[in-house]
Scaffold this motif. Structure first.
Motif, PDB file in Angstrom:
ATOM      1  N   GLY A  84       5.104   1.897   7.329  1.00  0.00           N
ATOM      2  CA  GLY A  84       5.939   2.408   6.248  1.00  0.00           C
ATOM      3  C   GLY A  84       6.456   3.810   6.493  1.00  0.00           C
ATOM      4  N   ILE A  85       6.438   4.278   7.752  1.00  0.00           N
ATOM      5  CA  ILE A  85       6.877   5.640   8.042  1.00  0.00           C
ATOM      6  C   ILE A  85       8.389   5.702   8.198  1.00  0.00           C
ATOM      7  CG2 ILE A  85       6.726   7.520   9.740  1.00  0.00           C
ATOM      8  CD1 ILE A  85       3.848   6.671  10.243  1.00  0.00           C
ATOM      9  N   LEU A 135       7.472  -1.193  20.681  1.00  0.00           N
ATOM     10  CA  LEU A 135       6.117  -1.155  20.125  1.00  0.00           C
ATOM     11  C   LEU A 135       5.940   0.036  19.194  1.00  0.00           C
ATOM     12  CD1 LEU A 135       3.411  -2.622  20.185  1.00  0.00           C
ATOM     13  CD2 LEU A 135       2.711  -1.120  22.057  1.00  0.00           C
ATOM     14  N   THR A 136       6.504   1.178  19.569  1.00  0.00           N
ATOM     15  CA  THR A 136       6.419   2.373  18.708  1.00  0.00           C
ATOM     16  C   THR A 136       7.134   2.134  17.390  1.00  0.00           C
ATOM     17  OG1 THR A 136       6.319   3.823  20.645  1.00  0.00           O
ATOM     18  CG2 THR A 136       6.961   4.828  18.544  1.00  0.00           C
ATOM     19  N   LEU A 137       8.352   1.579  17.469  1.00  0.00           N
ATOM     20  CA  LEU A 137       9.099   1.295  16.258  1.00  0.00           C
ATOM     21  C   LEU A 137       8.361   0.293  15.383  1.00  0.00           C
ATOM     22  CD1 LEU A 137      11.635   1.433  14.490  1.00  0.00           C
ATOM     23  CD2 LEU A 137      12.669  -0.303  15.958  1.00  0.00           C
ATOM     24  N   ALA A 138       7.748  -0.716  16.010  1.00  0.00           N
ATOM     25  CA  ALA A 138       6.984  -1.708  15.249  1.00  0.00           C
ATOM     26  C   ALA A 138       5.866  -1.051  14.457  1.00  0.00           C
ATOM     27  CB  ALA A 138       6.417  -2.760  16.198  1.00  0.00           C
ATOM     28  N   ALA A 187       5.281   4.058   1.934  1.00  0.00           N
ATOM     29  CA  ALA A 187       4.881   2.780   1.357  1.00  0.00           C
ATOM     30  C   ALA A 187       4.961   1.686   2.405  1.00  0.00           C
ATOM     31  CB  ALA A 187       5.771   2.430   0.164  1.00  0.00           C
ATOM     32  N   VAL A 188       3.936   0.853   2.463  1.00  0.00           N
ATOM     33  CA  VAL A 188       3.935  -0.319   3.340  1.00  0.00           C
ATOM     34  C   VAL A 188       4.505  -1.477   2.530  1.00  0.00           C
ATOM     35  CG1 VAL A 188       2.534  -1.899   4.703  1.00  0.00           C
ATOM     36  CG2 VAL A 188       1.899   0.528   4.556  1.00  0.00           C
ATOM     37  N   ALA A 231       0.853  -1.194   0.000  1.00  0.00           N
ATOM     38  CA  ALA A 231       0.000   0.000   0.000  1.00  0.00           C
ATOM     39  C   ALA A 231       0.885   1.238   0.000  1.00  0.00           C
ATOM     40  CB  ALA A 231      -0.916   0.012   1.227  1.00  0.00           C
ATOM     41  N   THR A 232       0.386   2.313  -0.568  1.00  0.00           N
ATOM     42  CA  THR A 232       1.095   3.592  -0.553  1.00  0.00           C
ATOM     43  C   THR A 232       0.126   4.684  -0.116  1.00  0.00           C
ATOM     44  OG1 THR A 232       0.569   3.993  -2.893  1.00  0.00           O
ATOM     45  CG2 THR A 232       2.666   2.913  -2.416  1.00  0.00           C
ATOM     46  N   TYR A 233       0.674   5.707   0.538  1.00  0.00           N
ATOM     47  CA  TYR A 233      -0.161   6.822   0.981  1.00  0.00           C
ATOM     48  C   TYR A 233       0.730   8.032   1.232  1.00  0.00           C
ATOM     49  CZ  TYR A 233       1.556   5.574   5.650  1.00  0.00           C
ATOM     50  OH  TYR A 233       2.345   5.292   6.723  1.00  0.00           O
ATOM     51  N   THR A 234       0.119   9.169   1.436  1.00  0.00           N
ATOM     52  CA  THR A 234       0.837  10.415   1.697  1.00  0.00           C
ATOM     53  C   THR A 234       0.479  10.913   3.091  1.00  0.00           C
ATOM     54  OG1 THR A 234       0.828  11.011  -0.655  1.00  0.00           O
ATOM     55  CG2 THR A 234       1.236  12.789   0.943  1.00  0.00           C
ATOM     56  N   LEU A 235       1.501  11.269   3.869  1.00  0.00           N
ATOM     57  CA  LEU A 235       1.295  11.774   5.224  1.00  0.00           C
ATOM     58  C   LEU A 235       2.094  13.062   5.388  1.00  0.00           C
ATOM     59  CD1 LEU A 235       0.082  11.270   8.065  1.00  0.00           C
ATOM     60  CD2 LEU A 235       2.208  10.054   8.626  1.00  0.00           C
TER      61      LEU A 235
END
Length: 258
Positions: free
Chosen positions: A256-257, A247-250, A108-109, A98-102
């Motif tokens: 995909g960040i 957990l945060t890193l996971a 990208a995931v 998946a791809t998205y814009t933030l």
């Protein structure tokens, strides 16, 4: 000047946090470096700061390290990292799930980061909930832990997260946990710099020696401050901090960040 401020501030804060967790400096610093420099230079510059900071931490904590654990865990990690890197090359062409814009930036995931993120998330659970009974890691499984850490380190670059997750299971005193992780990290960093040797001459690296020195100095300051605070923290506090950072890193990896 904006680059200097952003890089140094990130190095200071990330170094303080990574003293306890065993990971985080490269994860946080690389994206900041990449804002101002080409990705090849950003990776190489981060690796240099990371290695310098680990050497500084080694000077602070070496006498507390469990050298047997470091050897039994670290050497398999070094060997397995090459296998992970080879698999990364093989999987590099797989399309994103998946791809998205933030905030205007594309993300990208990918299959690799999703799998790694889920695994790290599972490792974090025993550290953040008392409902899961903690069990020590049998010494016979140390080489396996090193192989897993090194393999996924080569695959995703996040060997520190897996290393901390495994070493926590040994029930080491907090100073020994940190010191032993630093020894292993220095081994892995030396190998990474050998791999990145071709990037050290990339445009922007040699030209930014003052920034590298300033970032390293800020990372040293963060590690030194963390060492002073360490005496006031309990082992349970260190474990919980590592668990939440895992957990945060996971979540960031799976999304995909980073």
């Amino acid at each position: 000047m904006p680059a200097l401020v952003a890089v140094c501030a990130t190095a200071l804060v990330a170094s303080l946090l990574t003293l306890y967790s065993g990971f985080g400096l490269g994860t946080l610093l690389t994206p900041i470096m990449a804002i101002y420099f080409p990705i090849e230079a950003a990776v190489a510059m981060t690796a240099l700061v990371h290695f310098a900071n680990n050497l500084f931490k080694l000077a602070l904590f070496a006498r507390k390290a469990d050298w047997k654990v470091a050897a039994v865990f670290g050497l398999p990690a070094l060997l397995a990292s090459f296998g992970g890197a080879a698999l990364l090359v093989a999987l590099a062409d797989l399309p994103p799930l998946a791809t998205y814009t933030l905030f205007g930036a594309p993300h990208a995931v990918t299959p690799v980061k999703l799998v790694v993120g889920l695994l790290i998330g599972l490792f974090s659970l025993p550290e953040i909930t008392k409902r899961i009974k903690k069990r020590g890691l049998p010494p016979a499984l140390l080489p396996l832990g090193g192989l897993v850490s090194g393999f996924f380190g080569g695959l995703s670059g996040h060997q520190g997260a897996f290393r901390s997750a495994f070493l926590l299971r040994l029930g080491l005193p907090k100073e020994t946990f940190i010191a032993t992780g630093v020894v292993v990290a220095c081994l892995v960093d030396a190998a990474r710099l050998a791999v990145y040797a071709g990037h050290l001459s990339a445009p922007g690296v040699a030209d930014n020696l003052p920034l590298l020195l300033a970032a390293s100095a800020c990372a040293f300051a963060g590690a030194f401050a963390g060492a002073r605070i360490l005496g006031k923290m309990t082992l349970d506090g260190v474990s919980r901090l590592v668990g939440w950072m895992l957990l945060t890193l996971a979540g960031l990896l799976a999304a995909g960040i980073v």
